[in-house]
Design a protein around this motif. Structure first.
Motif, mmCIF file in Angstrom:
data_model
loop_
_atom_site.group_PDB
_atom_site.id
_atom_site.type_symbol
_atom_site.label_atom_id
_atom_site.label_comp_id
_atom_site.label_asym_id
_atom_site.label_seq_id
_atom_site.Cartn_x
_atom_site.Cartn_y
_atom_site.Cartn_z
ATOM 1 N N LEU A 197 0.843 -1.196 0.000
ATOM 2 C CA LEU A 197 0.000 0.000 0.000
ATOM 3 C C LEU A 197 0.881 1.251 0.000
ATOM 4 O O LEU A 197 1.920 1.299 0.669
ATOM 5 N N LEU A 198 0.457 2.253 -0.735
ATOM 6 C CA LEU A 198 1.152 3.536 -0.739
ATOM 7 C C LEU A 198 0.474 4.477 0.243
ATOM 8 O O LEU A 198 -0.755 4.527 0.323
ATOM 9 N N PRO A 199 1.253 5.202 1.010
ATOM 10 C CA PRO A 199 0.634 6.165 1.922
ATOM 11 C C PRO A 199 -0.067 7.259 1.126
ATOM 12 O O PRO A 199 0.344 7.596 0.018
ATOM 13 N N PRO A 200 -1.113 7.827 1.681
ATOM 14 C CA PRO A 200 -1.835 8.879 0.954
ATOM 15 C C PRO A 200 -1.011 10.160 0.901
ATOM 16 O O PRO A 200 -0.134 10.398 1.751
ATOM 17 N N LEU A 201 -1.298 10.964 -0.094
ATOM 18 C CA LEU A 201 -0.669 12.267 -0.161
ATOM 19 C C LEU A 201 -1.112 13.080 1.050
ATOM 20 O O LEU A 201 -2.287 13.121 1.392
ATOM 21 N N HIS A 202 -0.145 13.708 1.719
ATOM 22 C CA HIS A 202 -0.393 14.468 2.946
ATOM 23 C C HIS A 202 -0.834 13.556 4.087
ATOM 24 O O HIS A 202 -1.619 13.962 4.951
ATOM 25 N N GLY A 203 -0.332 12.322 4.080
ATOM 26 C CA GLY A 203 -0.691 11.403 5.153
ATOM 27 C C GLY A 203 0.300 10.259 5.254
ATOM 28 O O GLY A 203 1.337 10.237 4.594
ATOM 29 N N SER A 204 -0.033 9.301 6.096
ATOM 30 C CA SER A 204 0.846 8.154 6.313
ATOM 31 C C SER A 204 0.012 6.934 6.648
ATOM 32 O O SER A 204 -1.199 7.022 6.866
ATOM 33 N N LEU A 205 0.690 5.777 6.659
ATOM 34 C CA LEU A 205 0.058 4.510 7.007
ATOM 35 C C LEU A 205 0.712 3.955 8.270
ATOM 36 O O LEU A 205 1.933 3.992 8.416
ATOM 37 N N ALA A 206 -0.096 3.438 9.154
ATOM 38 C CA ALA A 206 0.404 2.740 10.343
ATOM 39 C C ALA A 206 -0.097 1.310 10.256
ATOM 40 O O ALA A 206 -1.301 1.055 10.393
ATOM 41 N N CYS A 207 0.823 0.379 9.987
ATOM 42 C CA CYS A 207 0.441 -1.010 9.729
ATOM 43 C C CYS A 207 0.981 -1.930 10.810
ATOM 44 O O CYS A 207 2.049 -1.701 11.379
ATOM 45 N N SER A 208 0.251 -2.983 11.063
ATOM 46 C CA SER A 208 0.693 -4.005 11.999
ATOM 47 C C SER A 208 1.506 -5.061 11.263
ATOM 48 O O SER A 208 1.516 -5.123 10.035
ATOM 49 N N SER A 209 2.180 -5.900 12.020
ATOM 50 C CA SER A 209 2.913 -7.054 11.482
ATOM 51 C C SER A 209 3.887 -6.639 10.385
ATOM 52 O O SER A 209 4.587 -5.642 10.499
ATOM 53 N N ASP A 210 3.894 -7.395 9.259
ATOM 54 C CA ASP A 210 4.870 -7.176 8.196
ATOM 55 C C ASP A 210 4.311 -6.287 7.090
ATOM 56 O O ASP A 210 4.732 -6.356 5.941
ATOM 57 N N ILE A 211 3.335 -5.492 7.407
ATOM 58 C CA ILE A 211 2.699 -4.519 6.513
ATOM 59 C C ILE A 211 1.803 -5.180 5.470
ATOM 60 O O ILE A 211 0.666 -4.788 5.306
#
Length: 395
Positions: A197-211
């Protein structure tokens, strides 16, 4: 004449008697020397040998006097081992006059044990993990001689977590004769993964485990001054696809109809920077030039979390706006008083996310100069990394 003939007869008789009493021993056994019994079998005074016992085999004996005399002098026994054993020693022995058997024999186990491992298998990693817990029954070994055998595990214990990839499990077993048997099987752990998954523009992703592995969850977070549009998070499913559609981070909705400047500024606190542009009128040449350059840098301002506020003119024709949203005259007047912005000449004021006046410009600024200042003095480390990731969006 008769006397001479008698002497010749006696000489020949003596010679034959001497020859018949001589035995040549030219045979050899590497287990025991077999002594040939040439004495007369005296069945009135029998000589007995000890009873034969061939472990893991059978001794078949035959006596000249019958079955009741199986260990008497002259008895001959044939030695045979059970299946899986090999005879070591004489295959046939005889009870001799010295009450000993003519040889020795024993059966040695030569057949290795039998062991069968479980079948190799493929296991998928548990949801949200890169490992899989696998259990199996310990294989049982059998042997022709030993009833109880200890099976030795070489590898990871059953009922534990196995890592991704091929895991080789081996078992081995020895019998009392040190004959060896072994088996092995493979536990292959596969991790189902979704596309990155790509993080959104002007944002970020917080993922569990191995993404990207099955069961992972990713939550969308937007930068300060932006709001999420769409789902809050997505889950990597067993079919290797993400649930739902991606979310977006859009500029926060600004309420321009507030009654005071403090209410307006509170919306930007710790979220966005402000660039307040002021001019005596719309025909001011500096304003016109700056306005042209600003319109070409909308993308760059957004990447740096900067909102433009325009204050133009003087009462009663003074206007204030944020994009297409007009501000009340009271808010415009309070903004000028708060940041000491004159109506009589062109100027720009850069306000940081804490609402502090950071820099003033009294001449039009090229976008490169403005962005260089913001990048050098205003951006934190996280903002710089985000800017580098998305810089090409403004090209």
């Amino acid at each position: 004449m008769k006397r001479r003939s008698l002497l010749v007869f006696l000489s020949m008789l003596f010679y034959l008697t001497a020859v018949s009493g001589t035995t040549d021993h030219d045979g050899y056994s590497d287990i025991a020397e077999e002594e040939e019994d040439t004495t007369y079998l005296d069945y009135d005074n029998l000589h007995w040998c000890h009873s034969l016992r061939l472990t893991n085999g059978e001794a078949t004996c035959h006596s000249p006097r019958g079955r009741a005399y199986r260990t008497t002098q002259g008895t001959r026994c044939d030695m045979r081992c059970d299946r899986g054993y090999r005879l070591i020693g004489s295959s046939s022995i005889q009870c001799m006059a010295n009450r000993r058997w003519s040889g020795t024999s024993f059966c040695r186990n030569t057949e290795p044990p039998k062991i069968r491992c479980p079948r190799s298998r493929i296991k998928f990693a548990d949801p949200g993990k890169l490992t899989a817990r696998v259990s199996w029954d310990t294989p049982v070994a059998t042997d022709t001689a030993d009833k109880v055998l200890d099976v030795i595990l070489v590898g990871q214990q059953p009922g534990t977590d196995f890592n991704e990839g091929a895991n080789i499990i081996r078992y081995k077993v020895y019998d009392q004769a040190r004959n060896r048997a072994a088996c092995k099987f493979i536990i292959r752990v596969e991790v189902k993964r979704c596309p990155a998954l790509l993080p959104p523009l002007h944002g970020s992703l917080a993922c569990s485990s191995d993404i990207t592995n099955y069961g992972s969850t990713c939550e969308y977070h937007c930068d300060a001054g932006y709001e999420r549009r769409g789902v809050s998070g997505r889950v990597c499913q067993f079919d290797r696809n993400w649930s739902d559609d991606p979310a977006e981070c859009v500029p926060m909705e600004i309420k321009s109809d507030v009654k005071t400047a403090s209410a307006l500024l509170a919306q930007f606190f710790q979220k966005r920077r402000l660039l307040i542009l002021s001019a005596p009128n719309t025909s001011d040449p500096d304003y016109e030039l700056q306005n042209v350059m600003i319109q070409k840098t909308d993308c760059g301002l957004e990447l740096r979390h900067v909102t433009l506020i325009e204050l133009v003119g003087s009462p009663p024709h003074e206007t204030g706006r944020i994009k297409e949203n007009n501000l009340t005259s009271q808010v415009v007047d309070e903004l000028r008083q708060t940041f000491r912005i004159s109506r009589s000449y062109f100027s720009m004021v850069l306000v940081d996310k804490l609402g502090l006046d950071r820099e003033r410009f009294i001449t039009p600024m090229a976008s490169e100069e403005l962005f260089s200042y913001i990048d050098s003095f205003e951006l934190d480390e996280e903002e710089r990394e985000s800017l580098e990731r998305h810089r090409d969006l403004c090209d």
